[in-house]
Scaffold this active site. Structure first.
Site, PDB file in Angstrom:
ATOM      1  N   TYR A  38       0.843  -1.207   0.000  1.00  0.00           N
ATOM      2  CA  TYR A  38       0.000   0.000   0.000  1.00  0.00           C
ATOM      3  C   TYR A  38       0.881   1.261   0.000  1.00  0.00           C
ATOM      4  CZ  TYR A  38      -3.789   3.099   1.629  1.00  0.00           C
ATOM      5  OH  TYR A  38      -4.716   4.102   1.742  1.00  0.00           O
TER       6      TYR A  38
ATOM      7  N   LYS B  73       1.014   4.195  -2.839  1.00  0.00           N
ATOM      8  CA  LYS B  73       0.652   5.580  -2.526  1.00  0.00           C
ATOM      9  C   LYS B  73       1.839   6.527  -2.715  1.00  0.00           C
ATOM     10  CE  LYS B  73      -3.684   4.861  -1.541  1.00  0.00           C
ATOM     11  NZ  LYS B  73      -4.741   5.406  -2.396  1.00  0.00           N
TER      12      LYS B  73
END
Ligand code: NAD
Length: 249
Positions: free
Chosen positions: A156, A160
């Site tokens: 993640y 991002k």
């Protein structure tokens, strides 16, 4: 005058959560809304109803944001039915948290595809239209985790952080065509996901947040609204944290 009067905005993954709040707020500010999600369901139906009740034009398109061809189809559909796009919010995102030693290659790939490749897919699909218009605002939903990293979220965090590099590059590449590209980095936002955390874990988070509260989906949507609107006409390539000050610790 409303901030997005007569503009057309598309938000990916918006049937619920932060994306849904964006759709509702942007509609209140006068924007016509196209929103996507994986499939039609009660949530997408009710959002469509709520948006139209606000007196704007609204449509839902079922589409997988990580699929390049489907993003191209959405862009063709928008070109045919709306003729332009002023604001693109790349919001669709997922988590598959695991420590690196236990993370499967499938979970690594899936998170990168949904969170990062989708941003490429939609930006590429809509850039030609925005270039012809010589205007457009792209808002990418990153995360504080993309700035600071987080144990158990390497997939993640990488997705991002990738969004941030992508955002700055697109700002440089398309700025001369009147297209702005910025990112929002939300922190601890009160969503069904964070509400499942134990009271103890929540208290620990709150202690670290200078404003001593979790963020609301509205807090994030307000930052995006600013970036989407002409108020941010001289703002591009920026990452605005919306985290109650968490990242300054
Ligand atoms: P959510 O899970 O409530 O909503 C995400 C939506 O995206 C869902 O409707 C889901 O169906 C849709 N979606 C998932 N995969 C998709 C795909 N391939 N194509 C199209 N739609 C897809 O999540 P949320 O909390 O509202 O998060 C929205 C965004 O904000 C995400 O990018 C997330 O990473 C980011 N974010 C959230 C938080 C938080 O605390 N909730 C913090 C930082 C960043």
């Amino acid at each position: 005058m409303k901030l997005l009067q007569d503009k057309t905005a598309l938000i990916t993954g918006a049937s619920r959560g932060i994306g849904r709040r964006h759709a509702l707020l942007f509609a209140e500010e006068g924007a016509n809304i196209i929103f996507t999600d994986l499939k039609a369901n009660e949530q997408s139906d009710s959002l469509l109803e709520e948006l139209r009740a606000k007196g704007v034009r609204a449509d839902f398109v079922a589409s997988n944001a990580s699929d390049f061809a489907q993003a191209q189809e959405v862009a063709a559909w928008v070109a045919e039915h709306y003729g332009r796009l002023d604001v693109l919010v790349n919001n669709a995102g997922i988590t598959r948290d695991q420590l690196i030693l236990r993370m499967s290659v499938e979970d690594w790939n899936l998170v990168l595809e949904v969170n990062l490749r989708s941003v490429f897919n939609y930006t590429k699909a809509f850039a030609p239209m925005m270039m012809r218009q010589r205007s457009g605002s792209i808002v990418n939903i990153s995360s504080i985790v993309g700035l600071n990293g987080n144990a158990g979220q390497c997939n993640y965090a990488a997705s991002k952080a990738g969004i941030i590099g992508f955002t700055r590059s697109i700002a440089k590449e398309l700025g001369s065509r009147g297209i702005r590209c910025n990112a929002v980095a939300p922190g601890f936002i009160e969503t069904p996901m964070t509400q499942q955390l134990s009271e103890e874990v929540r208290k620990e988070w709150m202690k670290q947040i200078p404003l001593h509260r979790g963020g609301l989906d509205t807090d994030v949507a307000h930052v995006s609204l600013f970036l989407a609107s002409d108020l941010a006409g001289y703002v591009t390539g920026q990452v605005i944290s919306c985290d109650g000050g968490l990242a300054i610790n």
